[in-house]
Design a protein around this motif. Structure first.
Motif, PDB file in Angstrom:
ATOM      1  N   ASP A  85      33.764  17.538  26.450  1.00  0.00           N
ATOM      2  CA  ASP A  85      34.456  18.467  27.349  1.00  0.00           C
ATOM      3  C   ASP A  85      33.749  18.587  28.698  1.00  0.00           C
ATOM      4  OD1 ASP A  85      32.218  19.899  26.559  1.00  0.00           O
ATOM      5  OD2 ASP A  85      33.324  21.695  25.922  1.00  0.00           O
ATOM      6  N   ALA A  86      32.742  17.752  28.950  1.00  0.00           N
ATOM      7  CA  ALA A  86      32.024  17.782  30.225  1.00  0.00           C
ATOM      8  C   ALA A  86      32.883  17.199  31.340  1.00  0.00           C
ATOM      9  CB  ALA A  86      30.721  16.998  30.109  1.00  0.00           C
ATOM     10  N   VAL A  87      32.533  17.540  32.565  1.00  0.00           N
ATOM     11  CA  VAL A  87      33.082  16.908  33.762  1.00  0.00           C
ATOM     12  C   VAL A  87      31.906  16.377  34.559  1.00  0.00           C
ATOM     13  CG1 VAL A  87      34.319  17.248  35.937  1.00  0.00           C
ATOM     14  CG2 VAL A  87      35.126  18.374  33.848  1.00  0.00           C
ATOM     15  N   VAL A  88      31.962  15.094  34.915  1.00  0.00           N
ATOM     16  CA  VAL A  88      30.873  14.461  35.658  1.00  0.00           C
ATOM     17  C   VAL A  88      31.441  13.944  36.976  1.00  0.00           C
ATOM     18  CG1 VAL A  88      29.061  12.708  35.646  1.00  0.00           C
ATOM     19  CG2 VAL A  88      29.772  13.788  33.494  1.00  0.00           C
ATOM     20  N   GLU A  89      31.030  14.573  38.057  1.00  0.00           N
ATOM     21  CA  GLU A  89      31.474  14.168  39.384  1.00  0.00           C
ATOM     22  C   GLU A  89      30.407  13.267  40.001  1.00  0.00           C
ATOM     23  OE1 GLU A  89      32.520  17.608  41.715  1.00  0.00           O
ATOM     24  OE2 GLU A  89      33.270  18.656  39.949  1.00  0.00           O
ATOM     25  N   VAL A  90      30.842  12.177  40.619  1.00  0.00           N
ATOM     26  CA  VAL A  90      29.920  11.236  41.257  1.00  0.00           C
ATOM     27  C   VAL A  90      30.314  11.111  42.724  1.00  0.00           C
ATOM     28  CG1 VAL A  90      28.914   8.935  41.228  1.00  0.00           C
ATOM     29  CG2 VAL A  90      29.754   9.947  39.099  1.00  0.00           C
ATOM     30  N   ALA A  91      29.372  11.380  43.615  1.00  0.00           N
ATOM     31  CA  ALA A  91      29.601  11.234  45.044  1.00  0.00           C
ATOM     32  C   ALA A  91      28.887   9.987  45.538  1.00  0.00           C
ATOM     33  CB  ALA A  91      29.100  12.458  45.801  1.00  0.00           C
ATOM     34  N   GLU A  92      29.640   9.079  46.141  1.00  0.00           N
ATOM     35  CA  GLU A  92      29.064   7.850  46.703  1.00  0.00           C
ATOM     36  C   GLU A  92      29.502   7.725  48.153  1.00  0.00           C
ATOM     37  OE1 GLU A  92      27.222   4.943  47.959  1.00  0.00           O
ATOM     38  OE2 GLU A  92      26.779   5.455  45.858  1.00  0.00           O
ATOM     39  N   LEU A  93      28.525   7.648  49.047  1.00  0.00           N
ATOM     40  CA  LEU A  93      28.799   7.643  50.473  1.00  0.00           C
ATOM     41  C   LEU A  93      29.335   6.308  50.978  1.00  0.00           C
ATOM     42  CD1 LEU A  93      28.489   9.256  53.163  1.00  0.00           C
ATOM     43  CD2 LEU A  93      26.192   8.257  53.346  1.00  0.00           C
ATOM     44  N   VAL A  94      28.881   5.196  50.387  1.00  0.00           N
ATOM     45  CA  VAL A  94      29.178   3.868  50.926  1.00  0.00           C
ATOM     46  C   VAL A  94      30.391   3.288  50.198  1.00  0.00           C
ATOM     47  CG1 VAL A  94      28.266   1.557  51.355  1.00  0.00           C
ATOM     48  CG2 VAL A  94      26.728   3.542  51.440  1.00  0.00           C
ATOM     49  N   PRO A  95      31.515   3.096  50.881  1.00  0.00           N
ATOM     50  CA  PRO A  95      32.722   2.589  50.207  1.00  0.00           C
ATOM     51  C   PRO A  95      32.500   1.256  49.503  1.00  0.00           C
ATOM     52  CG  PRO A  95      33.274   3.431  52.387  1.00  0.00           C
ATOM     53  CD  PRO A  95      31.783   3.433  52.292  1.00  0.00           C
ATOM     54  N   ALA A  96      31.684   0.378  50.075  1.00  0.00           N
ATOM     55  CA  ALA A  96      31.475  -0.938  49.462  1.00  0.00           C
ATOM     56  C   ALA A  96      30.818  -0.825  48.099  1.00  0.00           C
ATOM     57  CB  ALA A  96      30.627  -1.822  50.375  1.00  0.00           C
ATOM     58  N   VAL A  97      29.970   0.176  47.907  1.00  0.00           N
ATOM     59  CA  VAL A  97      29.320   0.340  46.603  1.00  0.00           C
ATOM     60  C   VAL A  97      30.364   0.628  45.534  1.00  0.00           C
ATOM     61  CG1 VAL A  97      27.707   1.768  45.273  1.00  0.00           C
ATOM     62  CG2 VAL A  97      27.103   1.023  47.582  1.00  0.00           C
ATOM     63  N   ILE A  98      31.393   1.396  45.882  1.00  0.00           N
ATOM     64  CA  ILE A  98      32.492   1.654  44.944  1.00  0.00           C
ATOM     65  C   ILE A  98      33.298   0.377  44.710  1.00  0.00           C
ATOM     66  CG2 ILE A  98      34.606   2.984  44.574  1.00  0.00           C
ATOM     67  CD1 ILE A  98      33.332   5.231  46.256  1.00  0.00           C
ATOM     68  N   THR A  99      33.539  -0.370  45.767  1.00  0.00           N
ATOM     69  CA  THR A  99      34.254  -1.643  45.629  1.00  0.00           C
ATOM     70  C   THR A  99      33.496  -2.599  44.720  1.00  0.00           C
ATOM     71  OG1 THR A  99      35.237  -1.392  47.829  1.00  0.00           O
ATOM     72  CG2 THR A  99      35.184  -3.618  46.902  1.00  0.00           C
ATOM     73  N   TRP A 100      32.176  -2.696  44.909  1.00  0.00           N
ATOM     74  CA  TRP A 100      31.362  -3.567  44.058  1.00  0.00           C
ATOM     75  C   TRP A 100      31.408  -3.104  42.603  1.00  0.00           C
ATOM     76  CZ3 TRP A 100      26.542  -3.243  47.773  1.00  0.00           C
ATOM     77  CH2 TRP A 100      26.838  -3.927  48.964  1.00  0.00           C
ATOM     78  N   ALA A 101      31.409  -1.772  42.402  1.00  0.00           N
ATOM     79  CA  ALA A 101      31.446  -1.239  41.034  1.00  0.00           C
ATOM     80  C   ALA A 101      32.724  -1.637  40.308  1.00  0.00           C
ATOM     81  CB  ALA A 101      31.319   0.282  41.071  1.00  0.00           C
ATOM     82  N   ARG A 102      33.806  -1.747  41.049  1.00  0.00           N
ATOM     83  CA  ARG A 102      35.087  -2.107  40.449  1.00  0.00           C
ATOM     84  C   ARG A 102      35.334  -3.614  40.473  1.00  0.00           C
ATOM     85  NH1 ARG A 102      38.064   2.949  43.472  1.00  0.00           N
ATOM     86  NH2 ARG A 102      37.841   4.473  41.774  1.00  0.00           N
ATOM     87  N   GLY A 103      34.433  -4.345  41.117  1.00  0.00           N
ATOM     88  CA  GLY A 103      34.578  -5.785  41.246  1.00  0.00           C
ATOM     89  C   GLY A 103      33.458  -6.529  40.548  1.00  0.00           C
ATOM     90  N   PRO A 104      32.533  -7.129  41.301  1.00  0.00           N
ATOM     91  CA  PRO A 104      31.510  -7.974  40.673  1.00  0.00           C
ATOM     92  C   PRO A 104      30.556  -7.223  39.748  1.00  0.00           C
ATOM     93  CG  PRO A 104      31.080  -7.699  43.034  1.00  0.00           C
ATOM     94  CD  PRO A 104      32.461  -7.185  42.778  1.00  0.00           C
ATOM     95  N   LEU A 105      30.357  -5.920  39.973  1.00  0.00           N
ATOM     96  CA  LEU A 105      29.433  -5.160  39.126  1.00  0.00           C
ATOM     97  C   LEU A 105      30.133  -4.420  37.984  1.00  0.00           C
ATOM     98  CD1 LEU A 105      26.967  -3.625  41.750  1.00  0.00           C
ATOM     99  CD2 LEU A 105      26.765  -5.759  40.473  1.00  0.00           C
ATOM    100  N   ALA A 106      31.415  -4.677  37.804  1.00  0.00           N
ATOM    101  CA  ALA A 106      32.159  -3.977  36.749  1.00  0.00           C
ATOM    102  C   ALA A 106      31.531  -4.122  35.364  1.00  0.00           C
ATOM    103  CB  ALA A 106      33.615  -4.452  36.726  1.00  0.00           C
ATOM    104  N   PRO A 107      30.985  -5.305  34.984  1.00  0.00           N
ATOM    105  CA  PRO A 107      30.353  -5.394  33.663  1.00  0.00           C
ATOM    106  C   PRO A 107      29.160  -4.446  33.503  1.00  0.00           C
ATOM    107  CG  PRO A 107      30.864  -7.584  34.470  1.00  0.00           C
ATOM    108  CD  PRO A 107      31.095  -6.640  35.615  1.00  0.00           C
ATOM    109  N   LEU A 108      28.428  -4.178  34.586  1.00  0.00           N
ATOM    110  CA  LEU A 108      27.310  -3.234  34.502  1.00  0.00           C
ATOM    111  C   LEU A 108      27.814  -1.810  34.305  1.00  0.00           C
ATOM    112  CD1 LEU A 108      24.885  -4.383  37.360  1.00  0.00           C
ATOM    113  CD2 LEU A 108      24.689  -4.847  34.917  1.00  0.00           C
ATOM    114  N   HIS A 109      28.910  -1.467  34.971  1.00  0.00           N
ATOM    115  CA  HIS A 109      29.435  -0.107  34.905  1.00  0.00           C
ATOM    116  C   HIS A 109      30.153   0.172  33.591  1.00  0.00           C
ATOM    117  CE1 HIS A 109      28.709   1.422  39.032  1.00  0.00           C
ATOM    118  NE2 HIS A 109      28.600   0.126  39.295  1.00  0.00           N
TER     119      HIS A 109
END
Length: 223
Positions: A85-109
């Motif tokens: 029932d927790a809520v975990v909010e993540v703030a990331e300033l750099v848009p590319a870091v989010i893009t990488w998380a959903r792209g080449p780094l997706a297996p890590l995430h």
């Protein structure tokens, strides 16, 4: 020896270039000549989550804010110990870091970003901190290598006396502010105490049980 391959790069506010680099199955994010994170050394990022969340995991529907998405190790570790029932909010300033998380780094995430408890905010973590009034049970900061940052002068506002008072205001009674750093900082510990936190300093290893570089996690519990 495996070659280092530049996968992508992005300019960041205030100057400088973040680079995503791959070497075999190893990933790193660098700024100038400094490696900010590496997929092989996640132990201290995991420790930030486990140490910072531990005091609040038994609360009903705990709300946690993470400053810095990085390679997702802190988010995934937090989700692994927090209740459903927790809520975990993540703030990331750099848009590319989010893009990488959903792209080449997706297996890590893994499923960190798709977990129903996760809320992703693209922007400065100071925004939700300043907007909250007793809204969070824990705030976990892994921004710019800690109080003695490298990438952005504006990050100093997280770690000065005003920023720490804002964090205290954003927390519920007994809430936790946990901060990751590459090195000790006695002045920062004093500022945390002045802001009302009872502080414990933990020496954690970059490779977890396997050792590696020594990093610091401060856990401050609001009195």
């Amino acid at each position: 020896m495996l070659p280092r391959t530049l996968i992508d790069s992005t300019e960041i506010a205030g100057g400088g270039t973040l680079r995503l680099i791959r070497r075999g199955d190893e990933w790193s994010i660098t700024l100038a000549n400094n490696e900010l994170m590496n997929s092989r050394t996640s132990g201290s990022e995991v420790a930030l989550a486990t140490l910072g969340c531990d005091p609040v995991i038994r609360r009903r529907a705990p709300r946690v804010l993470i400053g810095g998405l990085g390679m997702g190790f802190t988010l995934r570790a937090g989700l692994s110990v927090l209740p459903m029932d927790a809520v975990v909010e993540v703030a990331e300033l750099v848009p590319a870091v989010i893009t990488w998380a959903r792209g080449p780094l997706a297996p890590l995430h893994g499923d960190g970003l798709t977990d129903p408890r996760t809320r992703l905010f693209e922007g400065d973590v100071l925004v939700p901190i300043r907007a909250a009034r007793g809204g969070y049970d824990a705030i976990l900061l892994d921004v710019d290598n800690g109080p003695d940052g490298l990438s952005r002068a504006g990050n100093d506002a997280l770690y000065d006396a005003t920023g720490l008072r804002a964090a205290a205001t954003a927390l519920r009674p007994g809430g936790v502010l946990a901060v990751w750093s590459t090195a000790p900082d006695a002045g920062f510990v004093r500022r945390m105490a002045t802001a009302g936190f009872a502080v414990t300093e933990h020496i954690v290893r970059a490779n977890g049980p396997r050792g590696g570089a020594r990093h610091i996690v401060w856990v401050g519990v609001l009195g």
